[in-house]
Design a protein around this motif. Sequence first.
Motif, mmCIF file in Angstrom:
data_model
loop_
_atom_site.group_PDB
_atom_site.id
_atom_site.type_symbol
_atom_site.label_atom_id
_atom_site.label_comp_id
_atom_site.label_asym_id
_atom_site.label_seq_id
_atom_site.Cartn_x
_atom_site.Cartn_y
_atom_site.Cartn_z
ATOM 1 N N THR A 141 15.172 93.084 109.299
ATOM 2 C CA THR A 141 15.964 92.321 110.250
ATOM 3 C C THR A 141 16.807 91.362 109.432
ATOM 4 O O THR A 141 16.289 90.656 108.565
ATOM 5 C CB THR A 141 15.055 91.538 111.215
ATOM 6 O OG1 THR A 141 14.213 92.465 111.904
ATOM 7 C CG2 THR A 141 15.870 90.742 112.226
ATOM 8 N N ALA A 155 9.459 94.919 108.340
ATOM 9 C CA ALA A 155 8.332 95.421 109.118
ATOM 10 C C ALA A 155 8.091 96.873 108.723
ATOM 11 O O ALA A 155 9.044 97.641 108.550
ATOM 12 C CB ALA A 155 8.609 95.318 110.611
ATOM 13 N N TRP A 161 3.297 97.538 112.377
ATOM 14 C CA TRP A 161 3.887 96.234 112.677
ATOM 15 C C TRP A 161 4.822 96.381 113.876
ATOM 16 O O TRP A 161 5.382 97.433 114.137
ATOM 17 C CB TRP A 161 4.694 95.714 111.501
ATOM 18 C CG TRP A 161 3.900 95.264 110.320
ATOM 19 C CD1 TRP A 161 2.644 95.634 109.964
ATOM 20 C CD2 TRP A 161 4.344 94.365 109.308
ATOM 21 N NE1 TRP A 161 2.272 95.021 108.794
ATOM 22 C CE2 TRP A 161 3.302 94.235 108.369
ATOM 23 C CE3 TRP A 161 5.518 93.663 109.090
ATOM 24 C CZ2 TRP A 161 3.396 93.428 107.248
ATOM 25 C CZ3 TRP A 161 5.616 92.860 107.972
ATOM 26 C CH2 TRP A 161 4.556 92.743 107.067
ATOM 27 N N THR A 178 8.361 94.927 115.729
ATOM 28 C CA THR A 178 9.640 94.372 115.310
ATOM 29 C C THR A 178 10.548 94.218 116.519
ATOM 30 O O THR A 178 10.271 94.754 117.587
ATOM 31 C CB THR A 178 10.305 95.246 114.221
ATOM 32 O OG1 THR A 178 11.408 94.535 113.660
ATOM 33 C CG2 THR A 178 10.788 96.581 114.784
ATOM 34 N N ILE A 182 18.951 95.234 112.845
ATOM 35 C CA ILE A 182 17.699 95.819 112.355
ATOM 36 C C ILE A 182 18.054 97.231 111.929
ATOM 37 O O ILE A 182 18.572 98.017 112.749
ATOM 38 C CB ILE A 182 16.593 95.844 113.424
ATOM 39 C CG1 ILE A 182 16.288 94.433 113.938
ATOM 40 C CG2 ILE A 182 15.328 96.498 112.863
ATOM 41 C CD1 ILE A 182 15.287 94.383 115.086
#
Length: 192
Positions: free
Chosen positions: A58, A73, A77, A79, A95
């Motif tokens: 990100t 991430a 995980w 995000t 992202i």
Amino acid sequence: MYDIFHKYLEEKITLTSEESERIRSFAILKKLRKRQYLLQEGDVWQYHAFITKGCVRTYSVDDKGNEHVIGFASENWWTGDRESLLSGNPSRFNIDALEDSEIILFTNANFELLCSEIPAFNNLINTILQRSFVVAQNRIEAALSYTAEEKYLNFVNKYPGFATRIPQSMIASYLGMTPETLSRIRSQITRK
């Protein structure tokens, strides 16, 4: 792809088969190629995203074209851009995939429905949000009070796989230093 998410849930919480199937019914599977966007600045983020394979970053881009990495991430995980999701405002962030990636998406409406219907799922999400807050606090403290070397060592200790998986220029951006500074620090550490 969904099986990885299902295994993640099973390790964290206990679900009935009906609850598990309800979660699966809302899952949207998405594959990203390396460098493909999951979110672009100016778009409104509308999902909760869980990474089953790969790695994303990100970041924002300033007026001079410099990238500022906010976070990374990888597998297992979550995000996304929480600010855009909650406010409905266009995102200030991008992202994109650093590797070919596979992601499970839930629309916000469906995600909230799952949280209201499945208490164990809701408790898991609340725990994740609390931990995320602590991580953000620790990152702010490190940015304000650690030396450049301490920032890098902290990063490597917390995220050991990232140092070899993510380009050094992106790690430098995340740590708030130039790639040259990071290179110098890494050389000094190696000589010790």
